[in-house]
Design an enzyme around this catalytic site. Structure first.
Site, short mmCIF file in Angstrom:
data_model
loop_
_atom_site.label_atom_id
_atom_site.label_comp_id
_atom_site.label_asym_id
_atom_site.label_seq_id
_atom_site.Cartn_x
_atom_site.Cartn_y
_atom_site.Cartn_z
N GLU A 181 119.83 -11.43 8.93
CA GLU A 181 119.01 -12.21 7.80
C GLU A 181 119.39 -13.66 7.99
O GLU A 181 118.47 -14.60 7.63
CB GLU A 181 119.57 -11.61 6.53
CG GLU A 181 118.96 -12.39 5.23
CD GLU A 181 119.17 -11.74 4.05
OE1 GLU A 181 119.15 -10.56 3.70
OE2 GLU A 181 119.38 -12.30 2.92
N ARG A 210 112.55 -11.38 2.50
CA ARG A 210 113.25 -12.50 3.22
C ARG A 210 112.80 -13.11 4.34
O ARG A 210 113.47 -13.30 5.28
CB ARG A 210 114.53 -11.89 3.73
CG ARG A 210 115.32 -10.99 2.71
CD ARG A 210 116.12 -12.00 1.56
NE ARG A 210 116.52 -11.06 0.42
CZ ARG A 210 115.99 -10.76 -0.51
NH1 ARG A 210 114.56 -11.02 -0.71
NH2 ARG A 210 116.42 -9.81 -1.52
N SER A 240 124.36 -12.45 2.87
CA SER A 240 123.96 -11.01 3.70
C SER A 240 123.70 -11.31 5.14
O SER A 240 123.02 -12.42 5.57
CB SER A 240 122.44 -10.31 3.25
OG SER A 240 122.69 -9.91 1.98
#
Ligand SMILES: Cc1cc2nc3c(=O)[nH]c(=O)nc-3n(C[C@H](O)[C@H](O)[C@H](O)COP(=O)(O)OP(=O)(O)OC[C@H]3O[C@@H](n4cnc5c(N)ncnc54)[C@H](O)[C@@H]3O)c2cc1C
Length: 296
Positions: A280, A160, A209
């Protein structure tokens, strides 16, 4: 190309929060993108790219930047043999449809990621054990001084994460796919989407998320569930009763409500598991979470 002022980020993000952008433009070609980037440099404005805004939380007070959304040629998708060539603003849904129609597989994992090619590179988005680095051949990166093609290694893709700096814009992406019958692609996508619907709040306004999964066996969602946070609400925002690593805009949420929930979630995860959760979601507009002890 028109540069507008005062466009609210709440209209450009999936969570539906965020104040006005100081300036906003929709470049439709490489030429217009270059023009926008030079305009920003001349006016000493920060540049913020918004794809579908599906991983963005923007300040309620607004964003002192030139916000760009890529459209027109910069959102086109083309198949060249086994390569899928997508503009930075092309949605994953359109890329997947085009791949399926051309009998190409390998991009199915992105079926439940509601973003664009550029956002996928920036976040190295992924699901079901695959991510952008598995399919990306190279990306055309634009800055105020021109464009260059960079490969996956040069883009610094990790979990990510990419090494893209502010002001670097993904204008085009090449994905390498492989031949796969359309009906197989279709049935795998249907299966992945129904799995997703069973476990995540896909029909609510969220930004995906909230936190990255920490090292170790317990994921962020399970950790926050064990902290008793499912359904926890602050103002108009709530931790999803379905999956604790999602925040829902339950009723007129503000970004401040979402951040208050994130602060509380991090505090509890730290208290119960000794883990400092890392966000995130991308913050836009000069915000940051307070240090973990400041919230206790
Ligand atoms: C319901 C839901 C489910 C999700 N599931 C997943 C999942 O399974 N896996 C996953 O990884 N993510 C998931 N996400 C998060 C999100 O969809 C991904 O991170 C997606 O790749 C973001 O793409 P975007 O185009 O919307 O980018 P945005 O959210 O608009 O932006 C994200 C970041 O990318 C930058 N960016 C966007 N476009 C460009 C560009 N052209 N050039 C340079 N920088 C750019 C932005 O400036 C920002 O820093 C989910 C989100 C939602 C709402």
């Amino acid at each position: 190309m028109t540069i507008e002022g005062g466009v609210p980020l709440s209209r450009l993000t999936t969570i539906g929060t965020g104040g006005p952008a100081r300036a906003f433009a929709r470049p439709r070609s490489l030429g217009e993108l270059g023009e926008s980037l030079r305009h920003a440099a001349e006016h000493e404005l920060e540049v913020v790219i918004v794809g579908l805004g599906s991983n963005v939380l923007a300040a309620d007070e607004g964003v002192d930047a030139l916000v760009l959304r890529l459209e027109g040629d910069l959102a086109q998708v083309e198949i060249r043999g086994e390569l899928l060539v997508a503009g930075g603003g092309a949605t994953n849904a359109v890329c997947l449809h085009r791949a399926r129609d051309a009998g190409l597989g390998g991009f199915e994992f992105a079926c439940a990621i509601p973003g664009t090619a550029g956002g996928g590179v920036k976040m190295n988005a992924g699901a079901y054990g695959r991510d952008w680095s598995d399919v990306l051949v190279r990306a055309l990166v634009a800055t105020e001084s021109g464009e260059e093609w960079l490969g996956a290694a040069e883009l610094g893709l990790a979990y990510r994460h990419s090494g893209l700096r502010p002001g670097q814009v993904i204008a085009q992406v090449e994905y390498r796919l492989e031949p796969r019958p359309s009906d197989e692609v279709k049935s795998q996508v249907a299966e992945l989407v129904s799995r997703r619907k069973a476990t995540q709040p896909t029909n609510k306004r969220t930004f995906g998320s909230v936190f990255k999964n920490p090292a170790g066996e317990v994921g962020a969602g399970r950790m926050l569930e064990l902290c008793g946070l499912k359904g926890h609400r602050i103002g108009g925002a709530a931790i999803s009763p379905m999956h604790a690593n999602f925040i829902e805009n339950a009723d007129g949420a503000t970004t401040a409500d979402c951040i208050a929930l994130m602060v509380e979630a991090r505090r509890r995860a730290h208290e119960q598991f000794g883990v400092v959760l890392e966000r995130e979601v991308v913050f836009v507009g000069g915000m940051e979470l307070p240090g973990i002890h400041a919230a206790t």
